[in-house]
Design a protein around this motif. Structure first.
Motif, mmCIF file in Angstrom:
data_model
loop_
_atom_site.group_PDB
_atom_site.id
_atom_site.type_symbol
_atom_site.label_atom_id
_atom_site.label_comp_id
_atom_site.label_asym_id
_atom_site.label_seq_id
_atom_site.Cartn_x
_atom_site.Cartn_y
_atom_site.Cartn_z
ATOM 1 N N ARG A 1 -2.049 4.939 -19.815
ATOM 2 C CA ARG A 1 -1.136 4.307 -18.445
ATOM 3 C C ARG A 1 -0.640 5.126 -17.492
ATOM 4 N N TYR B 1 -3.261 7.179 -15.526
ATOM 5 C CA TYR B 1 -3.826 6.222 -14.448
ATOM 6 C C TYR B 1 -2.674 6.300 -13.255
ATOM 7 N N LEU B 2 -1.695 5.798 -13.724
ATOM 8 C CA LEU B 2 -0.423 5.626 -12.547
ATOM 9 C C LEU B 2 -0.331 6.933 -11.846
ATOM 10 N N ILE C 1 -3.839 7.152 -9.517
ATOM 11 C CA ILE C 1 -4.422 5.907 -9.035
ATOM 12 C C ILE C 1 -3.645 5.411 -7.976
ATOM 13 N N ASP C 2 -4.055 5.440 -6.724
ATOM 14 C CA ASP C 2 -3.054 4.786 -5.477
ATOM 15 C C ASP C 2 -2.980 3.357 -6.066
ATOM 16 N N PRO C 3 -1.667 2.942 -6.196
ATOM 17 C CA PRO C 3 -1.206 1.656 -6.456
ATOM 18 C C PRO C 3 -1.734 0.308 -5.579
ATOM 19 N N THR D 1 -4.461 0.564 -3.175
ATOM 20 C CA THR D 1 -6.042 0.494 -3.007
ATOM 21 C C THR D 1 -6.668 0.723 -4.180
ATOM 22 N N HIS D 2 -6.127 1.311 -5.151
ATOM 23 C CA HIS D 2 -6.837 1.185 -6.563
ATOM 24 C C HIS D 2 -7.774 2.397 -6.478
ATOM 25 N N ASN E 1 -5.780 9.042 -5.823
ATOM 26 C CA ASN E 1 -4.715 9.649 -4.983
ATOM 27 C C ASN E 1 -4.796 11.048 -4.866
ATOM 28 N N CYS F 1 -6.767 -1.830 1.891
ATOM 29 C CA CYS F 1 -7.518 -2.294 0.814
ATOM 30 C C CYS F 1 -8.970 -2.293 1.102
ATOM 31 N N LYS G 1 -12.297 -0.318 -0.327
ATOM 32 C CA LYS G 1 -13.298 -0.851 -1.269
ATOM 33 C C LYS G 1 -14.632 -0.855 -0.312
#
Length: 565
Positions: A403, A406-407, A410-412, A414-415, A418, A460, A464
């Motif tokens: 976790r 990931y945090l 990973i950009d919170p 756009t997921h 980063n 976002c 994607k």
């Protein structure tokens, strides 16, 4: 009345002569009859005599043992929790129609010296039997106790003389005489359960140690010590170490008691680390640290104390530790700690078995069977539960790490990856890569006119769309605000010509146009500015990224000039 008096006097006279004159005819003492179904248990107060002046070595001959017997007095209470040297004389009669073997088991966990003589009434030769801890090489192996075989000829009778010496008798010093079938059945059950339980503990300890080598986490090392020391302690106490290595310098059965405080010290540290007491329950952390220190002190001083005192200390430690572990597991379960269910179950098994074991070694609750086997099976179950609690702890740590990983990468919004994830990806690429630096146009107008929710939706949707467009050709990262970076794994050969490079750039432009059209279909005021750079144009990844950034700004300025014109 006169006849009755004569009979009583005669019986007393015969008993006295049988006691002080072992060669007196066998009718003076009827003895115990050995038949096909023989299973005799002779209690300690019925058979043993205490030797007041203990010899330094066992008697060298039957005559010496007989002298010790005559000069000693019968015990009046149970020998449990006593020490020293004892002698016994048992009258046995073989009632079988042919030759047969019986097995004599001395109910003692710890034996320094054990010697027996068979004095036959029919044969001249005296048979010498050595069943001491170091002299039982040829004796049948029965863990947790000493035993020897007594073969007798048809209708043979005689006296079995026994000499035994130990630092501590944990159980009443009874003597069991059983037939071959019963003995081998007992031997199979006892040895199988003992070997299985010890093998389970040592295997689980090896697994925990392997985890420590891979993770370097202190909790795994404490778990390995907790389980492994219990396994080694019982391997010593059961006589397994002596049977395997035949160590003659020391009596290894005593080591089980000496190792126990170190096992509890490791168990205390494991408990503290498992439930993270240092940060969550500081008072409990101090308590368990104190338990570990006290146990270590006792463990280091035990070799200097008498074994009886060490035996008592180990039992006191067990009486303190088991309730403490159970209460701790229960308290952690109340806190909904996922590890507590395994920890509590294991210590409940261990605690109940230890209570049974301790009571079976006391004057209060004597005569219980298979106490050691019950403890071993329960302890093996406890160790398995302890390893399960460690596995649950490691699983939770892995989830927490995943976790956090990931945090952190990973950009919170756009997921997608980063800036930190981009740095890691750039560090792993070789010489074949292309970087595209991207900046969304019109994001300010969207925020001002439609609101920041629409601006976030644009980001976002754009992320994607770009990820789907790139597919397996590369990755997309959000480096901040409305800035994105493509890292493409398009192969660049060493002799790549400019025409091939132009073709790769055209493919990127085509994909970028596709993404821009998708954005503008929802947000007409938006757009994409980008710059492309490949590995051949720079010395390293940082220079390539800076070059792509520079070209992106050049692209954005050229678009602004066209818009103004």
């Amino acid at each position: 009345m006169d006849n009755m008096a004569v009979k009583c006097v005669s019986a007393l006279l015969l008993l006295w002569m049988a006691t002080f004159f072992p060669s007196f005819p066998s009718f003076a003492l009827e003895g115990r009859q050995l038949t096909e179904t023989t299973d005799i248990v002779i209690q300690d107060i019925d058979s043993w005599r205490k030797i007041d002046a203990e010899p330094d070595s066992p008697p060298a001959s039957l005559e010496a043992l007989q002298h010790l017997y005559r000069s000693s007095s019968p015990v009046e209470t149970s020998i449990v929790n006593h020490s020293g040297a004892y002698v016994a004389r048992l009258k046995l009669n073989n009632q079988m129609a042919g030759a047969a073997s019986w097995f004599v088991r001395i109910n003692a966990n710890f034996i320094d010296q054990g010697l027996g003589f068979w004095q036959s009434e029919q044969y001249v030769n005296t048979r010498v039997i050595n069943f001491s801890q170091h002299g039982d090489i040829s004796s049948p192996k029965l863990m947790h106790t000493q035993a020897f075989e007594l073969p007798l000829s048809q209708q043979e009778s005689g006296f079995l003389w026994l000499y035994i010496k130990a630092e501590h008798y944990a159980l009443p010093l009874s003597v069991e005489i059983i037939n071959s079938a019963s003995f081998y059945h007992k031997q199979f059950i006892t040895n199988s359960v003992t070997l299985f339980s010890i093998a389970v503990m040592l295997t689980l300890a090896a697994i925990a140690l392997t985890l420590y080598v891979k993770t370097r986490l202190a909790v795994t090392l404490a778990c390995s010590a907790y389980i492994g020391l219990h396994g080694l302690g019982w391997a010593a106490a059961s006589g397994l170490i002596d049977d395997v290595f035949n160590i003659e310098s020391i009596n290894t059965t005593y080591l089980g008691v000496v190792i126990f405080p170190f096992a509890i010290a490791a168990a205390s540290q494991f408990t503290k680390l498992l439930f993270n007491f240092d940060s969550l329950h500081k008072r409990l952390a101090k308590l368990f640290n104190g338990v570990s220190i006290v146990c270590l002190i006792f463990g280091l001083t035990m070799p200097l104390l008498s074994f009886s005192i060490s035996f008592t200390i180990s039992h006191i430690i067990a009486l303190i530790w088991v309730p403490l572990a159970i209460v701790t597991g229960w308290k952690m379960l109340i806190y909904s700690d996922f590890r507590a269910k395994y920890y509590l179950l294991g210590n409940l098994l261990y605690g109940l078995s230890m209570l049974y074991y301790i009571l079976s070694h006391s004057d209060v609750f004597t005569g219980q069977q298979h106490a050691e086997l019950i403890v071993l099976l329960a302890l093996a179950g406890d160790c398995f539960c302890i390893l399960l609690s460690l596995a649950a702890w490691l699983q939770q740590k892995k989830q927490d790490y995943s976790r956090a990983y990931y945090l952190a990468r990973i950009d919170p919004l756009t997921h997608i990856g980063n800036r930190y994830a981009l740095s890691e990806a750039l560090a792993q690429v070789d010489g074949n890569y292309i970087i595209t630096f991207i900046d969304f146009d019109g994001i300010k107008q969207v925020n001002d006119k439609l609101g920041h929710d629409q601006g976030d939706a644009l980001l976002c949707y754009g992320a994607k769309t770009m990820a789907n467009t790139l597919d397996s050709k590369g990755e997309v990262f959000r480096t901040g605000g409305d800035e994105f970076v493509w890292l493409l794994n398009i192969p660049l050969s060493a002799d790549m010509e400019l025409a091939d490079m132009a073709s790769a750039t055209e493919e990127i432009e085509r994909m970028m146009t596709q993404c821009q059209n998708a954005l503008q279909s929802k947000w007409p005021q938006s757009g994409i500015s980008y710059g492309v750079a490949h590995a051949r144009e720079s010395n390293n990844q940082s220079e390539c990224l800076a070059l792509a950034d520079k070209r992106m700004y050049q692209n954005k300025r050229s678009k602004d000039k066209r818009r103004i014109a």
